[in-house]
Design an enzyme around this catalytic site. Structure first.
Site, PDB file in Angstrom:
ATOM      1  N   THR A   1       0.915  -1.071   0.093  1.00  0.00           N
ATOM      2  CA  THR A   1      -0.032   0.063   0.005  1.00  0.00           C
ATOM      3  C   THR A   1       0.885   1.193   0.042  1.00  0.00           C
ATOM      4  O   THR A   1       2.011   1.217   0.638  1.00  0.00           O
ATOM      5  CB  THR A   1      -0.836   0.099   1.044  1.00  0.00           C
ATOM      6  OG1 THR A   1      -2.043  -1.129   1.207  1.00  0.00           O
ATOM      7  CG2 THR A   1      -1.784   1.482   1.504  1.00  0.00           C
TER       8      THR A   1
ATOM      9  N   THR B   1       4.218   4.212  -3.611  1.00  0.00           N
ATOM     10  CA  THR B   1       5.397   3.434  -4.255  1.00  0.00           C
ATOM     11  C   THR B   1       5.109   2.152  -4.883  1.00  0.00           C
ATOM     12  O   THR B   1       5.142   1.791  -5.931  1.00  0.00           O
ATOM     13  CB  THR B   1       6.594   3.521  -3.543  1.00  0.00           C
ATOM     14  OG1 THR B   1       7.184   4.567  -2.648  1.00  0.00           O
ATOM     15  CG2 THR B   1       7.931   2.991  -4.188  1.00  0.00           C
TER      16      THR B   1
ATOM     17  N   ASP C   1       6.381  -4.207  -1.421  1.00  0.00           N
ATOM     18  CA  ASP C   1       5.714  -2.958  -0.559  1.00  0.00           C
ATOM     19  C   ASP C   1       6.551  -1.958  -0.506  1.00  0.00           C
ATOM     20  O   ASP C   1       7.871  -1.839  -0.515  1.00  0.00           O
ATOM     21  CB  ASP C   1       5.075  -3.336   0.572  1.00  0.00           C
ATOM     22  CG  ASP C   1       4.028  -2.531   1.260  1.00  0.00           C
ATOM     23  OD1 ASP C   1       3.887  -1.404   0.874  1.00  0.00           O
ATOM     24  OD2 ASP C   1       3.582  -3.009   2.392  1.00  0.00           O
ATOM     25  N   GLY C   2       6.172  -0.804  -0.099  1.00  0.00           N
ATOM     26  CA  GLY C   2       7.016   0.551   0.043  1.00  0.00           C
ATOM     27  C   GLY C   2       7.293   0.776   1.647  1.00  0.00           C
ATOM     28  O   GLY C   2       7.041  -0.305   2.237  1.00  0.00           O
TER      29      GLY C   2
ATOM     30  N   ASP D   1       8.340   3.539   4.778  1.00  0.00           N
ATOM     31  CA  ASP D   1       8.699   5.201   5.460  1.00  0.00           C
ATOM     32  C   ASP D   1      10.135   5.349   5.517  1.00  0.00           C
ATOM     33  O   ASP D   1      10.568   6.493   5.575  1.00  0.00           O
ATOM     34  CB  ASP D   1       7.683   5.540   6.475  1.00  0.00           C
ATOM     35  CG  ASP D   1       6.190   5.180   6.150  1.00  0.00           C
ATOM     36  OD1 ASP D   1       5.753   5.852   5.116  1.00  0.00           O
ATOM     37  OD2 ASP D   1       5.602   4.442   6.696  1.00  0.00           O
TER      38      ASP D   1
ATOM     39  N   GLY E   1       3.553   2.083   7.595  1.00  0.00           N
ATOM     40  CA  GLY E   1       2.323   2.337   8.230  1.00  0.00           C
ATOM     41  C   GLY E   1       1.926   3.748   8.056  1.00  0.00           C
ATOM     42  O   GLY E   1       0.923   4.283   8.509  1.00  0.00           O
TER      43      GLY E   1
ATOM     44  N   GLU F   1      -0.329  -5.108   6.290  1.00  0.00           N
ATOM     45  CA  GLU F   1       0.787  -5.248   5.306  1.00  0.00           C
ATOM     46  C   GLU F   1       1.914  -6.399   6.124  1.00  0.00           C
ATOM     47  O   GLU F   1       2.551  -7.061   5.539  1.00  0.00           O
ATOM     48  CB  GLU F   1       1.654  -3.936   5.330  1.00  0.00           C
ATOM     49  CG  GLU F   1       0.843  -2.770   4.364  1.00  0.00           C
ATOM     50  CD  GLU F   1       1.456  -1.401   4.202  1.00  0.00           C
ATOM     51  OE1 GLU F   1       1.267  -0.808   3.463  1.00  0.00           O
ATOM     52  OE2 GLU F   1       1.877  -1.189   5.441  1.00  0.00           O
TER      53      GLU F   1
ATOM     54  N   LYS G   1      14.174   7.457   1.515  1.00  0.00           N
ATOM     55  CA  LYS G   1      13.600   6.602   2.449  1.00  0.00           C
ATOM     56  C   LYS G   1      14.786   5.843   3.144  1.00  0.00           C
ATOM     57  O   LYS G   1      14.638   5.227   4.377  1.00  0.00           O
ATOM     58  CB  LYS G   1      12.736   5.457   2.172  1.00  0.00           C
ATOM     59  CG  LYS G   1      11.552   5.906   1.110  1.00  0.00           C
ATOM     60  CD  LYS G   1      10.688   6.791   2.067  1.00  0.00           C
ATOM     61  CE  LYS G   1       9.014   7.332   1.566  1.00  0.00           C
ATOM     62  NZ  LYS G   1       8.425   6.432   0.908  1.00  0.00           N
TER      63      LYS G   1
HETATM   64  C1  5RP Z   1       1.518   2.165   4.186  1.00  0.00           C
HETATM   65  C2  5RP Z   1       3.017   2.063   4.119  1.00  0.00           C
HETATM   66  C3  5RP Z   1       3.827   2.652   2.964  1.00  0.00           C
HETATM   67  O1  5RP Z   1       4.258   1.633   2.140  1.00  0.00           O
HETATM   68  C4  5RP Z   1       4.500   3.700   3.266  1.00  0.00           C
HETATM   69  O2  5RP Z   1       3.646   4.721   4.119  1.00  0.00           O
HETATM   70  C5  5RP Z   1       5.363   4.393   2.202  1.00  0.00           C
HETATM   71  O3  5RP Z   1       4.320   5.077   1.382  1.00  0.00           O
HETATM   72  P1  5RP Z   1       4.792   5.894   0.099  1.00  0.00           P
HETATM   73  O4  5RP Z   1       5.253   4.819  -1.096  1.00  0.00           O
HETATM   74  O5  5RP Z   1       3.709   6.564  -0.341  1.00  0.00           O
HETATM   75  O6  5RP Z   1       6.075   6.853   0.240  1.00  0.00           O
HETATM   76  O7  5RP Z   1       3.621   1.553   4.967  1.00  0.00           O
HETATM   77  O8  5RP Z   1       1.004   1.908   5.190  1.00  0.00           O
END
Ligand code: 5RP
Length: 242
Positions: free
Chosen positions: A33, A36, A90-91, A93, A104, A112, A130
């Site tokens: 989610t 990314t 997955d992406g 933070d 999150g 996730e 990141k």
């Molecule tokens: C969602 C997440 C996302 O992977 C994280 O927040 C990164 O988001 P983005 O790719 O929009 O920077 O953990 O719960």
């Protein structure tokens, strides 16, 4: 008219596209989610529609990702139906040198983590912003049950005094004026810690609080990171021992 892509968008897009190279026909794939992960889902959809990835099924980690995947033509299933996954992409933070993550920011951390840990392999995709030397500048999200949340918050703030962290404030995540609720109906506390010296110990201590459902610390879960750059280049970072 869609807006032009920013350098960060281009870097995320590059990471998402590169991660599709790890998907093979017939794989059961966890779909993360966030912005990314959405680039990954779009790139996966392109390949599926082109007929290059037959029998691939996706397990979305949020309602939002599920809708996008469906629109992109990716066949979906549930985790229960799939049983186990070959790969999750997955992406994150924050990503530290050991590939420990804070996740999150998008509020989907519980699903996730369930999906990532039910996968043979997890690939984290990100732009270079990141990557950090130590986790904690990004507020650590923890998912909590609504019942007694103020007491849970007070307990969490108190236990933080046992840890070497730069800050100890917890804030309830809001969606406009109401508490933000996850797909599972939980609330999120964001812990403003500055720097986390012992992420593993902190995660264990937080999880021992009954009102805490899960933390956004993903330790020893990601096996590989794909870091995208705005010029379209990507680099692969692997976790020692993964
Ligand atoms: C969602 C997440 C996302 O992977 C994280 O927040 C990164 O988001 P983005 O790719 O929009 O920077 O953990 O719960």
């Amino acid at each position: 008219m869609s807006r032009p892509l920013t350098p960060a968008d281009l870097a995320k897009q590059a990471a998402g596209r590169r991660a599709v190279d790890f998907v093979e026909p017939g794989m059961r794939v966890g779909l993360g989610t966030g912005s990314t992960a959405e680039w990954f889902v779009r790139a996966l959809g392109e390949k599926v529609r082109a007929g290059d990835l037959a029998r691939v099924v996706g397990v979305p980690t949020s309602i939002r990702t599920g809708k996008l995947a469906e629109a992109e033509g990716v066949k979906l299933t549930t985790l229960d139906e799939a049983g186990w996954l070959d790969l999750t992409v997955d992406g994150a933070d924050e990503i530290d040198p050991e590939l420990s993550l804070i996740k999150g920011g998008g509020g989907a951390l519980l699903q996730e983590k369930i999906v990532a840990t039910a996968s043979d392999r997890m690939i984290v995709i990100a732009d270079p912003s990141k990557q950090v030397q130590a986790l904690g500048a990004f507020p650590l999200p923890i998912e909590i049950v609504p019942f007694g949340w103020e007491t849970t918050k007070a307990i969490v703030e108190r236990l933080l005094t046992e840890f070497e962290v730069a800050g100890r404030r917890a804030t309830l995540r809001l969606d406009k004026d109401a508490p933000f609720l996850t797909d599972g109906g939980h609330m999120i506390l964001d812990l403003h810690l500055g720097r986390i010296e012992k992420p593993k110990a902190l995660a264990a201590r937080l999880l021992a609080v009954p009102g805490v459902v899960e933390t956004g610390l993903f330790i020893n879960i990601a096996d590989l990171a794909v870091i995208g750059h705005e010029d379209g280049e990507t680099e692969i970072v692997t976790r020692a021992g993964a």
